[in-house]
Design a protein around this motif. Sequence first.
Motif, PDB file in Angstrom:
ATOM      1  N   PHE A 165       0.845  -1.208   0.000  1.00 37.19           N
ATOM      2  CA  PHE A 165       0.000   0.000   0.000  1.00 37.19           C
ATOM      3  C   PHE A 165       0.875   1.252   0.000  1.00 37.19           C
ATOM      4  O   PHE A 165       0.657   2.185  -0.787  1.00 37.19           O
ATOM      5  CB  PHE A 165      -0.905  -0.025   1.228  1.00 37.19           C
ATOM      6  N   ALA A 166       1.889   1.282   0.878  1.00 39.74           N
ATOM      7  CA  ALA A 166       2.798   2.432   0.945  1.00 39.74           C
ATOM      8  C   ALA A 166       3.574   2.582  -0.359  1.00 39.74           C
ATOM      9  O   ALA A 166       3.841   3.710  -0.807  1.00 39.74           O
ATOM     10  CB  ALA A 166       3.750   2.276   2.125  1.00 39.74           C
ATOM     11  N   ALA A 167       3.928   1.470  -0.992  1.00 35.22           N
ATOM     12  CA  ALA A 167       4.650   1.534  -2.265  1.00 35.22           C
ATOM     13  C   ALA A 167       3.792   2.161  -3.362  1.00 35.22           C
ATOM     14  O   ALA A 167       4.292   2.933  -4.196  1.00 35.22           O
ATOM     15  CB  ALA A 167       5.089   0.130  -2.685  1.00 35.22           C
ATOM     16  N   GLN A 168       2.495   1.835  -3.352  1.00 31.73           N
ATOM     17  CA  GLN A 168       1.579   2.452  -4.322  1.00 31.73           C
ATOM     18  C   GLN A 168       1.470   3.954  -4.083  1.00 31.73           C
ATOM     19  O   GLN A 168       1.445   4.750  -5.035  1.00 31.73           O
ATOM     20  CB  GLN A 168       0.198   1.804  -4.224  1.00 31.73           C
ATOM     21  N   LEU A 169       1.397   4.355  -2.816  1.00 29.85           N
ATOM     22  CA  LEU A 169       1.360   5.784  -2.494  1.00 29.85           C
ATOM     23  C   LEU A 169       2.632   6.487  -2.968  1.00 29.85           C
ATOM     24  O   LEU A 169       2.581   7.571  -3.555  1.00 29.85           O
ATOM     25  CB  LEU A 169       1.199   5.990  -0.987  1.00 29.85           C
ATOM     26  N   GLN A 170       3.778   5.868  -2.695  1.00 30.47           N
ATOM     27  CA  GLN A 170       5.048   6.480  -3.083  1.00 30.47           C
ATOM     28  C   GLN A 170       5.154   6.622  -4.602  1.00 30.47           C
ATOM     29  O   GLN A 170       5.672   7.626  -5.108  1.00 30.47           O
ATOM     30  CB  GLN A 170       6.214   5.641  -2.555  1.00 30.47           C
ATOM     31  N   LYS A 171       4.647   5.627  -5.317  1.00 33.68           N
ATOM     32  CA  LYS A 171       4.642   5.699  -6.783  1.00 33.68           C
ATOM     33  C   LYS A 171       3.831   6.896  -7.263  1.00 33.68           C
ATOM     34  O   LYS A 171       4.221   7.597  -8.210  1.00 33.68           O
ATOM     35  CB  LYS A 171       4.075   4.399  -7.366  1.00 33.68           C
ATOM     36  N   HIS A 172       2.695   7.152  -6.579  1.00 32.77           N
ATOM     37  CA  HIS A 172       1.856   8.305  -6.942  1.00 32.77           C
ATOM     38  C   HIS A 172       2.602   9.609  -6.693  1.00 32.77           C
ATOM     39  O   HIS A 172       2.593  10.517  -7.539  1.00 32.77           O
ATOM     40  CB  HIS A 172       0.559   8.273  -6.128  1.00 32.77           C
ATOM     41  N   PHE A 173       3.270   9.715  -5.533  1.00 30.50           N
ATOM     42  CA  PHE A 173       4.019  10.939  -5.233  1.00 30.50           C
ATOM     43  C   PHE A 173       5.187  11.124  -6.193  1.00 30.50           C
ATOM     44  O   PHE A 173       5.472  12.248  -6.625  1.00 30.50           O
ATOM     45  CB  PHE A 173       4.507  10.909  -3.783  1.00 30.50           C
ATOM     46  N   ASP A 174       5.871  10.048  -6.532  1.00 37.44           N
ATOM     47  CA  ASP A 174       6.981  10.141  -7.491  1.00 37.44           C
ATOM     48  C   ASP A 174       6.488  10.648  -8.836  1.00 37.44           C
ATOM     49  O   ASP A 174       7.148  11.473  -9.491  1.00 37.44           O
ATOM     50  CB  ASP A 174       7.648   8.767  -7.665  1.00 37.44           C
ATOM     51  N   ASP A 175       5.318  10.162  -9.248  1.00 35.76           N
ATOM     52  CA  ASP A 175       4.733  10.613 -10.517  1.00 35.76           C
ATOM     53  C   ASP A 175       4.384  12.096 -10.459  1.00 35.76           C
ATOM     54  O   ASP A 175       4.611  12.834 -11.430  1.00 35.76           O
ATOM     55  CB  ASP A 175       3.479   9.791 -10.829  1.00 35.76           C
ATOM     56  N   MET A 176       3.843  12.559  -9.310  1.00 31.92           N
ATOM     57  CA  MET A 176       3.503  13.975  -9.179  1.00 31.92           C
ATOM     58  C   MET A 176       4.748  14.854  -9.254  1.00 31.92           C
ATOM     59  O   MET A 176       4.751  15.901  -9.900  1.00 31.92           O
ATOM     60  CB  MET A 176       2.752  14.231  -7.874  1.00 31.92           C
ATOM     61  N   PHE A 177       5.828  14.444  -8.571  1.00 30.45           N
ATOM     62  CA  PHE A 177       7.045  15.246  -8.588  1.00 30.45           C
ATOM     63  C   PHE A 177       7.660  15.289  -9.982  1.00 30.45           C
ATOM     64  O   PHE A 177       8.261  16.288 -10.379  1.00 30.45           O
ATOM     65  CB  PHE A 177       8.053  14.695  -7.582  1.00 30.45           C
ATOM     66  N   SER A 178       7.493  14.217 -10.731  1.00 31.41           N
ATOM     67  CA  SER A 178       8.078  14.150 -12.064  1.00 31.41           C
ATOM     68  C   SER A 178       7.199  14.825 -13.124  1.00 31.41           C
ATOM     69  O   SER A 178       7.697  15.560 -13.981  1.00 31.41           O
ATOM     70  CB  SER A 178       8.304  12.687 -12.455  1.00 31.41           C
ATOM     71  N   ASN A 179       5.884  14.576 -13.043  1.00 27.87           N
ATOM     72  CA  ASN A 179       4.985  15.013 -14.116  1.00 27.87           C
ATOM     73  C   ASN A 179       3.957  16.047 -13.696  1.00 27.87           C
ATOM     74  O   ASN A 179       3.149  16.486 -14.517  1.00 27.87           O
ATOM     75  CB  ASN A 179       4.249  13.793 -14.680  1.00 27.87           C
ATOM     76  N   GLY A 180       3.958  16.445 -12.400  1.00 25.70           N
ATOM     77  CA  GLY A 180       3.010  17.453 -11.941  1.00 25.70           C
ATOM     78  C   GLY A 180       1.750  16.845 -11.367  1.00 25.70           C
ATOM     79  O   GLY A 180       1.438  15.667 -11.564  1.00 25.70           O
ATOM     80  N   ARG A 181       1.039  17.683 -10.633  1.00 21.72           N
ATOM     81  CA  ARG A 181      -0.227  17.285 -10.023  1.00 21.72           C
ATOM     82  C   ARG A 181      -1.347  17.434 -11.048  1.00 21.72           C
ATOM     83  O   ARG A 181      -1.343  18.338 -11.876  1.00 21.72           O
ATOM     84  CB  ARG A 181      -0.488  18.182  -8.813  1.00 21.72           C
ATOM     85  N   GLU A 182      -2.325  16.541 -10.978  1.00 22.03           N
ATOM     86  CA  GLU A 182      -3.399  16.536 -11.962  1.00 22.03           C
ATOM     87  C   GLU A 182      -4.615  17.323 -11.465  1.00 22.03           C
ATOM     88  O   GLU A 182      -5.090  17.105 -10.349  1.00 22.03           O
ATOM     89  CB  GLU A 182      -3.812  15.093 -12.271  1.00 22.03           C
ATOM     90  N   VAL A 183      -5.103  18.255 -12.307  1.00 19.52           N
ATOM     91  CA  VAL A 183      -6.297  19.033 -11.978  1.00 19.52           C
ATOM     92  C   VAL A 183      -7.189  19.122 -13.214  1.00 19.52           C
ATOM     93  O   VAL A 183      -6.848  18.635 -14.292  1.00 19.52           O
ATOM     94  CB  VAL A 183      -5.942  20.461 -11.486  1.00 19.52           C
ATOM     95  N   ILE A 184      -8.334  19.766 -13.044  1.00 18.81           N
ATOM     96  CA  ILE A 184      -9.277  20.014 -14.139  1.00 18.81           C
ATOM     97  C   ILE A 184      -9.486  21.517 -14.260  1.00 18.81           C
ATOM     98  O   ILE A 184      -9.650  22.211 -13.251  1.00 18.81           O
ATOM     99  CB  ILE A 184     -10.629  19.325 -13.880  1.00 18.81           C
ATOM    100  N   VAL A 185      -9.471  22.021 -15.477  1.00 20.57           N
ATOM    101  CA  VAL A 185      -9.731  23.444 -15.728  1.00 20.57           C
ATOM    102  C   VAL A 185     -10.828  23.547 -16.783  1.00 20.57           C
ATOM    103  O   VAL A 185     -10.730  22.936 -17.855  1.00 20.57           O
ATOM    104  CB  VAL A 185      -8.467  24.189 -16.207  1.00 20.57           C
TER     105      VAL A 185
END
Length: 289
Positions: A165-185
Amino acid sequence: MILPSDNWCEQRYFMTEFDNQGTKQKVPNYKQVFQEDAEINQVISKIGSLMIERGFPLKDAEQELKAIEARSAEDNMTSSTTSASSISESPLDKLKNKAKADIIIQIWWKINKTDKGNSVSFTLEAFDAFTSKRIASSTGIGSPNTTDLVPELLQKAVLANIDPFAAQLQKHFDDMFSNGREVIVTVKRWKSWDKNLSTEVNGEEITDYINKWMALNTTKGRFSTSDATENNIRFDQVRIPLFDSNNNALDARQFAKGLQKYLKAAPFNFEVKLMTRGLGEAILVLGEK
């Protein structure tokens, strides 16, 4: 932030029903949960300690809710010195007046009675508060015993499953730091506006200017256009930096304020209203405030 799941709240009758424009809806009553359930604080504390040990600091849900109540009480007691008018708060404001966290972790559990003692079944799910996407999930059943209370049973059951579970969370944070946070505009127009998004300014449509601004200001130019008409443009999977140039955390509203300023300046000089839905969706309406 760790919260009990909607299903857990429904099973224990910790729900509040409200009228949403003629439709009855139920939402968890977290204040009632923390006041009346004897186990929830211990459960959150036990699981929270496991998350902190793995490098994931948590907001305390109960304290956040108390802080919101205190702010609401203060607003209710605040009045104008000239007219004695109270602070205006729309139903939308009240809906948004809730605890905010980047990641919401929901816990569900059930006690199983066996010949060898009690065991606990659990489901742990993490959701990105900006997009409501599930980013991590774990489920399991703990070993039965006759001595442990529910919080200890649950802690042991979760401990056996928490590293993936923690590994999945870390993967999400790594993706955010690399590719940015996802939003809707979303960009819309008021019906009363004498222009639309296909109107040309200096030989180019307003839509084209907006697309160019998005390409320049998103992380690696990453976004997708899910809908585009003369009245509405919706951008999904918009990747924005985690921090602005001053190292302040960036959310959908702060990101969209840049687009708002762009459209309010020359050569456009438009009136632009900015609204938000939670942390992850910003709506710009052109033509009026």
